[in-house]
Design a protein around this motif. Structure first.
Motif, PDB file in Angstrom:
ATOM      1  N   ASP A 135      -0.270   8.247  -3.749  1.00 41.34           N
ATOM      2  CA  ASP A 135      -1.418   9.101  -3.473  1.00 41.34           C
ATOM      3  C   ASP A 135      -1.730  10.045  -4.626  1.00 41.34           C
ATOM      4  O   ASP A 135      -2.477  11.004  -4.461  1.00 41.34           O
ATOM      5  CB  ASP A 135      -1.194   9.905  -2.191  1.00 41.34           C
ATOM      6  CG  ASP A 135       0.167  10.557  -2.139  1.00 41.34           C
ATOM      7  OD1 ASP A 135       0.892  10.483  -3.147  1.00 41.34           O
ATOM      8  OD2 ASP A 135       0.513  11.127  -1.092  1.00 41.34           O
ATOM      9  N   LEU A 136      -1.163   9.790  -5.795  1.00 34.33           N
ATOM     10  CA  LEU A 136      -1.491  10.516  -7.007  1.00 34.33           C
ATOM     11  C   LEU A 136      -2.059   9.547  -8.037  1.00 34.33           C
ATOM     12  O   LEU A 136      -1.775   8.353  -7.994  1.00 34.33           O
ATOM     13  CB  LEU A 136      -0.258  11.214  -7.586  1.00 34.33           C
ATOM     14  CG  LEU A 136       0.399  12.312  -6.750  1.00 34.33           C
ATOM     15  CD1 LEU A 136       1.634  12.839  -7.465  1.00 34.33           C
ATOM     16  CD2 LEU A 136      -0.563  13.452  -6.460  1.00 34.33           C
ATOM     17  N   THR A 159      -0.879   2.499  -2.450  1.00 33.61           N
ATOM     18  CA  THR A 159       0.279   2.188  -1.610  1.00 33.61           C
ATOM     19  C   THR A 159       0.086   0.820  -0.981  1.00 33.61           C
ATOM     20  O   THR A 159      -0.854   0.100  -1.302  1.00 33.61           O
ATOM     21  CB  THR A 159       0.448   3.255  -0.511  1.00 33.61           C
ATOM     22  OG1 THR A 159      -0.747   3.298   0.284  1.00 33.61           O
ATOM     23  CG2 THR A 159       0.680   4.625  -1.118  1.00 33.61           C
ATOM     24  N   VAL A 160       0.994   0.484  -0.065  1.00 34.94           N
ATOM     25  CA  VAL A 160       0.879  -0.797   0.626  1.00 34.94           C
ATOM     26  C   VAL A 160      -0.377  -0.823   1.474  1.00 34.94           C
ATOM     27  O   VAL A 160      -1.075  -1.841   1.563  1.00 34.94           O
ATOM     28  CB  VAL A 160       2.133  -1.037   1.500  1.00 34.94           C
ATOM     29  CG1 VAL A 160       1.992  -2.340   2.272  1.00 34.94           C
ATOM     30  CG2 VAL A 160       3.384  -1.069   0.633  1.00 34.94           C
ATOM     31  N   GLU A 161      -0.707   0.313   2.113  1.00 34.50           N
ATOM     32  CA  GLU A 161      -1.877   0.354   2.981  1.00 34.50           C
ATOM     33  C   GLU A 161      -3.176   0.530   2.201  1.00 34.50           C
ATOM     34  O   GLU A 161      -4.225   0.050   2.616  1.00 34.50           O
ATOM     35  CB  GLU A 161      -1.749   1.502   3.993  1.00 34.50           C
ATOM     36  CG  GLU A 161      -0.584   1.375   4.962  1.00 34.50           C
ATOM     37  CD  GLU A 161       0.710   1.896   4.373  1.00 34.50           C
ATOM     38  OE1 GLU A 161       0.661   2.459   3.241  1.00 34.50           O
ATOM     39  OE2 GLU A 161       1.769   1.732   5.007  1.00 34.50           O
ATOM     40  N   LYS A 162      -3.110   1.225   1.077  1.00 30.95           N
ATOM     41  CA  LYS A 162      -4.313   1.541   0.317  1.00 30.95           C
ATOM     42  C   LYS A 162      -4.184   0.972  -1.082  1.00 30.95           C
ATOM     43  O   LYS A 162      -3.284   1.324  -1.836  1.00 30.95           O
ATOM     44  CB  LYS A 162      -4.511   3.061   0.262  1.00 30.95           C
ATOM     45  CG  LYS A 162      -5.831   3.479  -0.350  1.00 30.95           C
ATOM     46  CD  LYS A 162      -5.989   4.987  -0.280  1.00 30.95           C
ATOM     47  CE  LYS A 162      -7.333   5.428  -0.851  1.00 30.95           C
ATOM     48  NZ  LYS A 162      -7.494   6.896  -0.780  1.00 30.95           N
ATOM     49  N   ARG A 163      -5.097   0.090  -1.443  1.00 30.52           N
ATOM     50  CA  ARG A 163      -5.065  -0.592  -2.722  1.00 30.52           C
ATOM     51  C   ARG A 163      -5.316   0.388  -3.861  1.00 30.52           C
ATOM     52  O   ARG A 163      -6.178   1.259  -3.785  1.00 30.52           O
ATOM     53  CB  ARG A 163      -6.132  -1.696  -2.745  1.00 30.52           C
ATOM     54  CG  ARG A 163      -6.235  -2.465  -4.049  1.00 30.52           C
ATOM     55  CD  ARG A 163      -5.017  -3.309  -4.308  1.00 30.52           C
ATOM     56  NE  ARG A 163      -5.152  -4.079  -5.531  1.00 30.52           N
ATOM     57  CZ  ARG A 163      -4.177  -4.821  -6.050  1.00 30.52           C
ATOM     58  NH1 ARG A 163      -3.010  -4.880  -5.429  1.00 30.52           N
ATOM     59  NH2 ARG A 163      -4.362  -5.501  -7.161  1.00 30.52           N
TER      60      ARG A 163
END
Length: 1056
Positions: free
Chosen positions: A545-546, A592-596
């Motif tokens: 998320d950074l 992340t895994v959920e957010k490309r």
């Protein structure tokens, strides 16, 4: 004895009002109260209040558990000085014989003892009174019936303060006066408190019940009519004497309907005006303030939207300005570098021309000439217009550059400085690629690198064995890795490559380490150099998320020297981004895994960059090229070679690199199965060595692929057994060979890491094996625990930012992460709104239990939702924390920064929940009281959630967070039983403290006629009205205790 305590109140009711104060009020009310001017009424009133001197000291203290200010509350409930008409009417009705009918102190004591014994036998207070001198089996006058009273003989002087003898009252029996109640089995009267309505009863011919009360006239007594009120107790036993909801009763003999725009709760003495936007019809029991709840919700949502949007906009605008400033600085640096390049070439040509035209006798020494030209080029770099300067002090110029970097403050100045240095470094690389005017160009574009401490790691006979077993992970590994070299560790799967790197960096836990590891020729611990050692794990452990730049910048701020200026830190980060080819994704979220986010190869390079920005002296990488294509791998390896040129000792695990990559390594460590060395030396000599033992690389075959196929046992064309390669290497270098490897009869697997026993079989029992395994686990945990207390001397000569500075850095990072999780936090708030609406609609606040049921559901739901959201603070980035912690970052800064940012949610969430729960189902306690209790409760449960999230895996932590609030809350609602563990559990469980605080805050608002109900409920639950603050303090202390536990687990709980 709950009921004993409750009905002890009756003693104070009749006798506990201060006499002087009552007399003064009576005197002041005489002008406005016609009835009070009657001398007889005044005399009775004075005698009635004089009884306070008798019981005030003995019994008032017994009731402090349910009344904070007893005098004030009694005055509120039984101060009739403002209207004594009901007393005058009763005197007139009894022809001035009222004193003969009032209960004395002895009557009250008897009533208390009777109720106490009745409680033991399970009888209700309104239906059973044991016999006495006036009412017994042989004498049961009509005054013994409910709602009736009798008078003492006229010649008997009744002393209301007599606590020993009950006077005989068997004559002149009449119905109880209005405003009084007459208990069953007693022939005297007690006044009804404020908030009650005690009219004379009327017989209902259909039910034969004396309405509005619940007793019947005695059968067969034709001259016995319905009397007055018969009991005043808790609301469940005597609701009929309470002023009905929707009405208000100024006195115990008056009842008025609530007007529109007002509401009257049960037991009201006046009508309360509704809020402006509330709905209150005639006879409203409560005001409908749902509109205020909707407005509060809308206001909170609007404020949160404004806050998140504005904050996000501020961050976005700041990033755009930063990007523009960076682009402008980069462009300016490129133009300046080109201008310097042209000036350098022209000056170099002119300088060389002058040199070669001189006579040979006048030519300076080569070193002097080189120095002179170098100084001249430095002058050109500083001032391109002045090309005639020759003499410059180099050391003074370096000091001047450092001072200049420290004086840079604006973003534009810092970026210009950083990109200017980067362009110089690019020019130096170009010089190395194109040797035209090599010496002159080097002088004109010299880059200023900071010197780094050199770390050379040598190891001899290094062996790692799992504790409790004989399995070797590494065995007899000898050699060294040198600064300025890029060493590759290769081998088949299971050869112990990652274990070898873990052993070098001191991260091998649960193993017995034999042999020696020397750092710069000295036996020192790797932890002493932790601040200048970088370890890149195999997994890409970065903050998704950074952005790329934010990840690198945070690592640089926390791990570079604290005295380093901001401009120098920016230079390091920009140089790393440039060398890793991450310029075009620097402002993109890693994902992340959920957010490309960025691609896998870019993520891998960011993973490496986190260690490069701290300018390590020893850089260990575990499979950094796995998953990368050939071009990305070459780009990464070029960046690592650039680090090696600065004196960094680079060692990395690779899997079958291409030939071009293979030739870029300086040294090769080739491991065979079982952790044995098959080759350790320069890459340039590996083919020569293997050719010498009969292994030749065929044409068009990649050498590392060929060697690994042989070590795997796949390729057998060479005729050399792969199991003999470690022995050949030991023999070639003269290393001692372990005895078991010299024995040809020993099973081959024994030297390759298998476990064996002396007798060839294992006849140990299951219990013995289990006990041995348990001891091994204890030893492993003990080693991990002691490692935190073994403070070794720091030999890195680097002072990084302290815990306070890192706290500031962590605080900014966590705040930025929370802002980017706005959608997830919005879901948390929506769930709280739904829970508040559901519980506010379904779980009505009951007057009988002071809302205990609704508050019980509130504690369960609120604790559950609060724990689940609080756990995300530590479950989402566990791996990142373990990596940062192993690199020397502060655990305290990490923990307290997250806890600080989470307090924003702690403040907001109670308001969000109450804007639906409170306004849909308003209790009598104030909104502020409920908010404070929820605030303390959330602070407590969030600390508990921290400990669960840190110690347990995510799934187990969520399961416990759901189970514990339900179980503990159910325990807190159980009745105390002697000999059981429940009372102890209630005292130690946080839901019982929260429930007590909720109930006490609500119960305190029930006054006057509610006093017995309040005391009954509080006594039954074992509460004390004075403990409200103590309950809040316990919740806060529990929250602090849970946080201390969570911090302890964070520091001392080693990852699995």
């Amino acid at each position: 004895m709950i009921k004993t305590q409750i009905f002890a109140v009756l003693v104070i009711i009749v006798m506990g009002i201060p006499w002087l104060e009552r007399t003064n009020r009576f005197a002041n009310a005489q002008q406005n109260n016609p009835a009070s001017s009657d001398p007889l009424t005044k005399s009775i009133f004075t005698q009635f209040n004089a009884m306070a001197l008798l019981f005030h000291q003995d019994d008032v203290n017994d009731l402090s558990f349910c009344m904070k200010n007893i005098t004030e509350e009694w005055n509120e409930a039984f101060d009739f000085s403002h209207d004594t008409r009901f007393l005058a009417n009763c005197i007139q009705k009894n022809n001035g014989n009222l004193a003969q009918r009032l209960c004395t102190a002895a009557d009250i004591k008897f009533y208390i003892s009777t109720i106490s014994e009745a409680e033991k036998q399970g009888f209700k207070t309104s239906s059973y009174v044991k016999g006495n001198k006036n009412c017994n089996l042989t004498s049961w006058v009509s005054g013994c019936e409910p709602g009736w009273s009798c008078a003492a003989p006229k010649d008997v002087q009744v002393d209301l303060t007599n606590k020993e003898d009950m006077p005989y009252r068997t004559s002149n029996c009449e119905p109880c006066c209005e405003g009084f109640f007459c208990p069953t089995g007693l022939t005297c009267m007690i006044p009804c408190p404020s908030g009650s309505y005690c009219p004379l009863a009327q017989l209902n011919p259909q039910t034969n019940i004396c309405d509005p009360y619940r007793y019947q006239p005695p059968p067969g007594a034709t001259n016995h009519t319905c009397g007055g009120a018969d009991v005043w107790a808790d609301v469940t036993s005597s609701r009929e004497v309470f002023c009905p909801g929707g009405y208000f009763c100024p006195s115990s003999v008056e009842k008025h309907s609530c007007e529109p725009g007002h509401y009257c709760r049960l037991g009201s003495t006046y009508e309360t005006e509704c809020f402006q936007f509330a709905t209150c019809n005639r006879g409203s029991v409560n005001q409908n303030i749902t509109a205020y709840g909707i407005m509060t919700c809308a206001g909170l949502i609007l404020l949160l939207l404004i806050f998140y949007n504005c904050t996000d906009q501020v961050i976005t605008t700041r990033e755009k300005r930063k990007a523009k400033s960076r682009e402008a600085a980069a462009q300016s640096a490129k133009e300046l570098a080109q201008e310097r390049w042209r000036s350098a070439k022209e000056t170099a040509k002119r300088g060389l021309s002058r040199t070669f035209s001189r006579k040979k006798s006048s030519m300076p020494e080569p070193s002097q000439g080189a120095t002179s030209s170098k100084e001249e080029m430095h002058d050109i770099e500083e001032d391109p217009e002045d090309r005639d300067t020759v003499s410059v002090d180099i050391e003074a110029k370096k000091a001047k550059k450092e001072l200049k970097a420290k004086k840079l403050h604006t973003r534009s100045e810092i970026f210009k400085y950083a990109y200017g240095q980067i362009e110089k470094e690019k020019a130096m690389e170009q010089e190395q690629a194109d040797l035209t005017f090599s010496g002159v160009i080097s002088m004109a574009t010299e880059a200023s690198y900071r010197s780094r401490p050199k770390i050379e790691v040598s190891f001899e006979d290094l062996t790692l064995t799992l504790k409790g077993t004989k399995k070797h992970l590494l065995r007899s590994v000898s050699g060294k890795i040198s600064p300025g070299h890029v060493s590759a560790v290769m081998g088949p799967s299971g050869a112990g490559k990652t274990t070898f790197l873990s052993a070098l960096t001191g991260k091998a836990r649960g193993c017995t380490v034999n042999g020696s590891i020397l750092i710069n020729g000295k036996r020192e611990s790797m932890n002493s150099y932790k601040r200048i050692i970088g370890f890149v794990p195999q997994d890409d452990i970065v903050h998704g998320d950074l952005t790329v730049e934010e990840n690198l910048w945070f690592s640089a701020r926390c791990r570079l020297p604290a005295k380093l200026s901001r401009a120098e830190k920016v230079l390091v980060v920009e140089r790393t981004i440039e060398s890793l080819g991450l310029q075009h994704v620097r402002d993109s979220l890693v994902g992340t895994v959920e957010k490309r986010g960025i691609s896998g190869g870019q993520r891998k390079r960011v993973n490496v960059g986190l260690e490069m920005v701290m300018e390590p002296s020893l850089l260990i990488l575990d499979e950094p090229t796995s998953g990368l294509d050939s071009s990305s791998s070459q780009l990464l390896l070029k960046a690592l070679r650039r680090e090696a040129h600065e004196g960094v000792n680079v060692c990395m695990v690779v899997h079958q690199p291409s030939y071009s990559l293979f030739r870029m390594f300086d040294d090769l460590i080739l491991l065979a199965k079982g952790g044995l060395v098959a080759y350790l030396g320069p890459v340039s000599q590996v083919e020569e060595y293997f050719s010498g033992i009969g292994i030749h690389v065929p044409e068009r075959v990649n050498p590392p692929d060929h060697y690994i196929d042989i070590l795997e046992g796949i390729n057998t064309t060479s005729g050399v057994n792969y199991k003999d390669l470690p022995l050949k290497w030991m023999t070639h270098n003269g290393y001692p060979i372990p005895p078991d490897m010299q024995d040809p009869d020993l099973k081959p697997e024994s030297s390759h890491g298998s476990t064996s026993t002396v007798g060839g079989h294992d006849d140990r029992s299951f219990v013995t094996e289990l006990w041995q395994e348990f001891k091994d686990i204890i030893h492993m945990k003990n080693d991990s625990f002691l490692s935190y207390f073994l403070r070794r001397k720091d030999l890195s000569n680097r002072i990084t930012p302290g815990a306070v500075q890192q706290y500031r850095f962590f605080l900014g990072r966590v705040a930025k992460q929370r802002i980017r999780e706005a959608r997830l936090q919005a879901v948390d708030l929506v769930l709280l709104l739904i829970a508040g609406i559901s519980l506010g609609t379904l779980a009505k606040v009951s007057d009988e239990n002071f809302g205990a049921v609704g508050y019980t559901y509130t504690i369960i739901a609120y604790s559950l939702l609060g724990k689940i959201s609080a756990m995300r603070s530590f479950t989402s980035d566990k791996l990142q924390f373990w990596r940062e912690r192993s690199s020397g970052m502060s655990c305290f800064a990490y923990f307290f920064s997250k806890d600080t940012i989470d307090q924003f949610s702690t403040i907001i969430k109670p308001a969000v929940y109450l804007c639906t729960f409170y306004y849909f189902n308003p209790p009598r306690s104030s909104l502020l009281d409920n908010y404070v209790v929820l605030l303390c409760l959330l602070y407590c449960v969030s600390g508990f959630a921290y400990a669960l999230a840190i110690y347990l895996d995510a799934g187990a932590a969520q399961l416990w967070s759901v189970l514990l609030p339900v179980v503990l809350t159910l325990i807190s609602t159980q009745n105390d039983e002697k000999g059981s563990i429940i009372p102890l559990l209630k005292k130690l469980s946080y839901p019982s403290w929260a429930l007590e605080a909720f109930v006490l805050a609500n119960a305190e608002r029930y006054r006057a006629v509610w006093l017995l109900t309040r005391c009954a409920a509080i006594a039954k639950r074992g509460y004390d009205l004075r403990d409200w603050n103590f309950c809040l303090i316990r919740l806060l202390l529990a929250g602090l205790g849970f946080r201390a536990l969570a911090l302890f687990l964070l520091v001392f709980c080693q990852k699995k």
